[in-house]
Design an enzyme around this catalytic site. Sequence first.
Site, PDB file in Angstrom:
ATOM      1  N   SER A 414       0.833  -1.204   0.000  1.00  0.00           N
ATOM      2  CA  SER A 414       0.000   0.000   0.000  1.00  0.00           C
ATOM      3  C   SER A 414       0.864   1.248   0.000  1.00  0.00           C
ATOM      4  O   SER A 414       0.343   2.351  -0.111  1.00  0.00           O
ATOM      5  CB  SER A 414      -0.921  -0.009   1.220  1.00  0.00           C
ATOM      6  OG  SER A 414      -0.154  -0.185   2.383  1.00  0.00           O
ATOM      7  N   HIS A 435      -3.495  -3.338  -5.171  1.00  0.00           N
ATOM      8  CA  HIS A 435      -3.697  -2.853  -3.805  1.00  0.00           C
ATOM      9  C   HIS A 435      -5.148  -3.083  -3.384  1.00  0.00           C
ATOM     10  O   HIS A 435      -6.033  -2.331  -3.780  1.00  0.00           O
ATOM     11  CB  HIS A 435      -3.308  -1.364  -3.745  1.00  0.00           C
ATOM     12  CG  HIS A 435      -3.491  -0.754  -2.396  1.00  0.00           C
ATOM     13  ND1 HIS A 435      -3.705   0.595  -2.206  1.00  0.00           N
ATOM     14  CD2 HIS A 435      -3.492  -1.310  -1.156  1.00  0.00           C
ATOM     15  CE1 HIS A 435      -3.846   0.833  -0.914  1.00  0.00           C
ATOM     16  NE2 HIS A 435      -3.723  -0.307  -0.267  1.00  0.00           N
ATOM     17  N   GLU A 447      -6.936  -0.887  -6.328  1.00  0.00           N
ATOM     18  CA  GLU A 447      -6.045   0.046  -7.031  1.00  0.00           C
ATOM     19  C   GLU A 447      -5.017  -0.804  -7.764  1.00  0.00           C
ATOM     20  O   GLU A 447      -4.313  -1.610  -7.133  1.00  0.00           O
ATOM     21  CB  GLU A 447      -5.313   0.949  -6.022  1.00  0.00           C
ATOM     22  CG  GLU A 447      -6.008   2.228  -5.691  1.00  0.00           C
ATOM     23  CD  GLU A 447      -5.142   3.168  -4.837  1.00  0.00           C
ATOM     24  OE1 GLU A 447      -5.385   4.367  -4.862  1.00  0.00           O
ATOM     25  OE2 GLU A 447      -4.220   2.703  -4.132  1.00  0.00           O
ATOM     26  N   ASN A 485      -4.388   6.524  -0.649  1.00  0.00           N
ATOM     27  CA  ASN A 485      -3.713   6.825   0.618  1.00  0.00           C
ATOM     28  C   ASN A 485      -2.922   8.129   0.558  1.00  0.00           C
ATOM     29  O   ASN A 485      -2.742   8.794   1.568  1.00  0.00           O
ATOM     30  CB  ASN A 485      -2.801   5.661   1.016  1.00  0.00           C
ATOM     31  CG  ASN A 485      -3.607   4.504   1.586  1.00  0.00           C
ATOM     32  OD1 ASN A 485      -4.787   4.667   1.897  1.00  0.00           O
ATOM     33  ND2 ASN A 485      -2.993   3.338   1.699  1.00  0.00           N
TER      34      ASN A 485
END
Length: 715
Positions: A414, A435, A447, A485
């Site tokens: 991540s 991800h 992702e 993120n």
Amino acid sequence: MNNLVRISRDDDVAVITIDNPPVNALSPGVPEGIWAAIDEMNGDPAVKAAVVIGGGRTFVAGADIKEFGKMTSGEKPRGNLLPLLLHIEDSAKPVVMAIHGAAFGGGLELAMAGHYRVASPTAQVGQPEVNLGIIPGAGGTQRLPRLVGVAKAVEMCAEGKPVSARNAAALGLIDRLIEGDLLAGALAFTREIADKPAPKTRERSEKLGTTAGNTPIFSAARDVARKKQRGLKAPLAAIDAVEAATRLPFEEGCEAERELFTECLFSDQSKALIHVFFGEREVAKIPDVPKETPVISVNHVAVVGSGTMGGGIAIVFANAGIPVLLKDVDEAALALGMSKIKKNYASSVQRGRFSQTFVDERLRLIAPVLTYDAFSDVDMVVEAVFEGMALKKSVFADLDRACKPGTILASNTSTLNIDEISAATSRPEAVIGTHFFSPANVMRLLEIVRGKKSSKEVIATCMQLSKKLGKIGVLVGNCRGFVGNRMFGPYRREAQFLIEEGAEVEAVDRALVEFGNAMGPLATGDLAGLDVGWRIRKEYRHLEKPGIRQPFAEDRLCELGRYGQKTLKGWYRYDENRRASADPEVTALVRRWSAEAGIAQRQISAAEIVERCIYALVNEGARILEEGYALRAVDIDIIYLNGYGFPAYRGGPMWHADTVGLQKVYQRICEFHQQHGEIWTPAPLLQRLAEAGKTFAAFDKEQVAAEVFEPANRA
Ligand code: 3H9
């Protein structure tokens, strides 16, 4: 007729075929074509009845959703379905609707105007309009309760979930299921009923119930809608419309429905949800990876690491029917991983989500292993080991040795650099990031991180695979935190700053939940574990620019061992059932730390809390877009809706900014910049669009038109 609707004859029955690929939406021309075909059939003395059927893969998926945007931007609406449906219902000769694929929205409304409905057993019917922020607008809320009863009609119109043809037959919505050839079965059925009087749905009332019986149904449905579809207006409007069916004559009920439909259609919620509908399909389109790109067949996979993420990913593959090897380093770790998977499945059975037979079959697809021996057979590996570069590199070097040429080597990292990981292999073109979001078997977002050398086949395969896995795959570039993120950092930073400036923990979370988010940022931190971010921040501290304000409260809480739910203390305190309550100790600690840091305390409004947090997302999103790490603004929206609990009815952070107005958003960010310094420097793209009076949506359109997409990985 026209080229969208054809009529032919099978002896004494007319066959009216709707042919508007891909899904036979009721686009301009289709209603006119059906009208003309009904007239022709009635005028033909050799014909006794008609079958209406969809050409291609489906009956009718509904009104043409693209038309709604035109209607709300002032274009004169073309065609009104209601008169067509009355025309069909009033046909002198019976009309049988033959359904395969889907009869959704206007498609089901069309079907209900027919005198009979037959369907393939695999067909689905439904009124999914609420998912677009609208309600049925062509009599669906009036005819459906007449066929299936009030309770079921309320459920179908307010929740928008499809019903299988088998269930629809049990409900009385479908008159006969046709195994085998649908048209042949429909023709046979039509000949059976051709000489009988044709029932009109709108004249039926036997299932409409009584006021005394219906009142509790409507009030329970409203309670459910307020809870399960929090903030959404359309479900409540749909319930009002079905209620109108029980109180008013058909024509007046239709008028009431029309008013509610129009009100919903012109709402910001509907515009946002229509943006989401098309956005979910748009993200699958990668400009330099066309549809024709060859894909690798993924029939057998391996997952490395049987922790929470690895176990969840194994479940995802098994649920899609793909056999999976699950590897860990020792018996104990593997046994723990497998037991968590079994526990997870057991709770799905308990909640009625899966049958025991389904679970037994899926469990048989997961083979625990301790070595890479069997990896030579797999088509794809997903690595989900502990987040550390050295470990990931060594795993990828092992995979490079163990896997056959052509195996996709994916990392579930991540935060780490995919290119650096791929450099540990002799085949960086086979390496990609996948991800998953936690819990992997629940969250819809995937992702897909494109490395500099990831091949187009590998990208195309992962995009296609995501659909098979029940995920929505969004391609992103390889930057720190990728898209989701990376944006979440500034969002949570602002949440902490607000607390350090005097806001209460609960007030910050409440403001964002009232905005529509599934959870507040601080409760989310507690759930994920505050120590995760703390450890990452410690690792990257050397990269921080001196003199820039950094939040400190969360790190200090971690230093005190307050890691969130897992330690029963974090931003909140938790009882043994993990129920949260405000913790005065946290308030006192933060006040003390803020005083020591010289941060002035003040009253902070809910509006400021929302602006600070949400505009932090927007500003970072604009940077990501400009740097080419997301292909389009809508890709960012889809990421936030499916991975971060952003409310769909606001369309995602970028669409929300468009709705507020980019000038206004930019202005506010400039104020924050003045008050809080460099961290709030407005993103250049946001500034340009705001100054030009444009939107992110317009930016997306220009990009597509000019084909100026940069591969999402240029830095
Ligand atoms: C309504 O009916 C209101 C009424 O009450 C009347 C009021 C007056 N319109 O999903 P896919 C496109 S509201 C326009 O990938 P699948 C879609 O964008 C409507 N376009 O296929 C895509 O385009 P592209 C209520 C539509 O096989 C392509 O078709 N109905 C429409 O995975 C293929 O779609 C709904 O909400 C449409 N109605 O799934 C149903 N539908 O290839 C919406 C699809 O350029 N549709 N497109 O990206 C669906 O749920 C799915 O499309 C369906 C097929 C299950 C039918």
